[in-house]
Scaffold this motif. Structure first.
Motif, mmCIF file in Angstrom:
data_model
loop_
_atom_site.group_PDB
_atom_site.id
_atom_site.type_symbol
_atom_site.label_atom_id
_atom_site.label_comp_id
_atom_site.label_asym_id
_atom_site.label_seq_id
_atom_site.Cartn_x
_atom_site.Cartn_y
_atom_site.Cartn_z
ATOM 1 N N VAL A 94 0.843 -1.195 0.000
ATOM 2 C CA VAL A 94 0.000 0.000 0.000
ATOM 3 C C VAL A 94 0.881 1.248 0.000
ATOM 4 O O VAL A 94 0.623 2.201 -0.744
ATOM 5 C CB VAL A 94 -0.977 -0.008 1.204
ATOM 6 N N THR A 116 1.699 -3.489 -8.007
ATOM 7 C CA THR A 116 0.724 -3.719 -6.939
ATOM 8 C C THR A 116 -0.085 -4.988 -7.208
ATOM 9 O O THR A 116 -0.279 -5.810 -6.307
ATOM 10 C CB THR A 116 -0.208 -2.502 -6.798
ATOM 11 N N LEU A 149 -0.057 -8.359 -4.941
ATOM 12 C CA LEU A 149 -1.323 -8.855 -4.404
ATOM 13 C C LEU A 149 -1.551 -10.308 -4.818
ATOM 14 O O LEU A 149 -1.949 -11.147 -3.998
ATOM 15 C CB LEU A 149 -2.475 -7.961 -4.871
ATOM 16 N N THR A 173 -6.939 -13.732 -5.436
ATOM 17 C CA THR A 173 -7.385 -12.386 -5.791
ATOM 18 C C THR A 173 -7.808 -12.311 -7.254
ATOM 19 O O THR A 173 -8.762 -11.614 -7.600
ATOM 20 C CB THR A 173 -6.271 -11.354 -5.525
ATOM 21 N N THR A 199 -11.630 -11.126 -5.681
ATOM 22 C CA THR A 199 -11.875 -10.805 -4.270
ATOM 23 C C THR A 199 -12.232 -9.333 -4.132
ATOM 24 O O THR A 199 -11.988 -8.530 -5.037
ATOM 25 C CB THR A 199 -10.626 -11.096 -3.406
ATOM 26 N N THR A 221 -10.790 -7.117 -2.231
ATOM 27 C CA THR A 221 -9.565 -6.308 -2.268
ATOM 28 C C THR A 221 -9.126 -6.066 -3.701
ATOM 29 O O THR A 221 -8.795 -4.940 -4.072
ATOM 30 C CB THR A 221 -8.424 -7.014 -1.482
ATOM 31 N N GLY A 222 -9.113 -7.108 -4.506
ATOM 32 C CA GLY A 222 -8.730 -6.970 -5.906
ATOM 33 C C GLY A 222 -9.659 -6.046 -6.663
ATOM 34 O O GLY A 222 -9.221 -5.190 -7.436
ATOM 35 N N VAL A 243 -11.567 -3.668 -5.412
ATOM 36 C CA VAL A 243 -11.389 -2.284 -4.944
ATOM 37 C C VAL A 243 -10.161 -1.670 -5.614
ATOM 38 O O VAL A 243 -10.196 -0.530 -6.097
ATOM 39 C CB VAL A 243 -11.265 -2.221 -3.396
ATOM 40 N N LEU A 244 -9.073 -2.424 -5.668
ATOM 41 C CA LEU A 244 -7.853 -1.919 -6.291
ATOM 42 C C LEU A 244 -8.063 -1.639 -7.778
ATOM 43 O O LEU A 244 -7.628 -0.601 -8.293
ATOM 44 C CB LEU A 244 -6.714 -2.918 -6.085
#
Length: 190
Positions: free
Chosen positions: A45, A94, A98, A105, A135, A137-138, A140-141
């Motif tokens: 991050v 990133t 991840l 992800t 996922t 998190t993935g 959102v990124l």
């Protein structure tokens, strides 16, 4: 005299092309050589945030440099050839980290080439569908990248090309505009 001016323009054009090509090659090499195998965590991050900060600072510096450039069009193109690859490499790194840390992800594990490919397909908005975030998190990124893509394409590109117009006006319009294929008449407001 005219021969010297033409020779100088060719040297300037070659210099801008070599710097742009060198920037892309250097950023790509750094991406593939950087030790990114640590997985996704606070450091990832922080890397993303610092990468976006570096991108922002580079863009601000380039806008200022373009307004003072003797060849603002070439400087603007060189700036885009540096800023966009930096942006893409930051997100690719990133995604790679991840995927290393949380393999689920994405619908398949990503190596560095896959991560770069995925980043470019998201940036280009083509989304082939062979790699997808699975996922939260993935996703959102990827959403953050899509929003940042719009900012890069819209705001940053407009700032760079606006700086180019300021640079052209500062030099007095067409005078010493650059290589013969550069036509400043396109810059006139309708």
């Amino acid at each position: 005299m005219e021969r010297n001016a033409a020779r100088r323009r060719r040297r300037v054009l070659l210099g801008h092309c070599l710097r742009a090509t060198g920037s892309v090659a250097l950023l790509t090499a750094l991406y593939f050589l950087a030790p990114l195998e640590g997985g996704f965590g606070v450091l990832t991050v922080l890397t993303l945030v610092l990468g976006m900060l570096a991108f922002s600072l580079l863009t601000a510096w380039q806008v200022n440099a373009i307004t003072r450039s003797e060849y603002p069009r070439l400087s603007a193109l060189e700036a885009m050839a540096t800023a966009v690859p930096l942006f893409l490499v930051v997100f690719s790194a990133t995604y790679f980290m991840l995927s290393e840390s949380i393999p689920a992800t994405f619908n398949e594990p990503l190596d560095r080439t896959d991560a770069l490919y995925f980043t470019v397909t998201v940036f280009a908005t083509v989304g082939f569908g062979d790699i997808a975030a699975m996922t939260g998190t993935g996703r959102v990124l990827v959403t953050i990248q899509m929003i940042a893509d719009l900012i890069v394409v819209g705001v940053i590109a407009k700032a760079l090309f606006g700086a180019m117009k300021i640079g052209i006006r500062r030099r007095g319009g067409r005078g010493n505009a650059g290589p013969p294929f550069v036509d400043d008449e396109d810059d006139e407001e309708p």
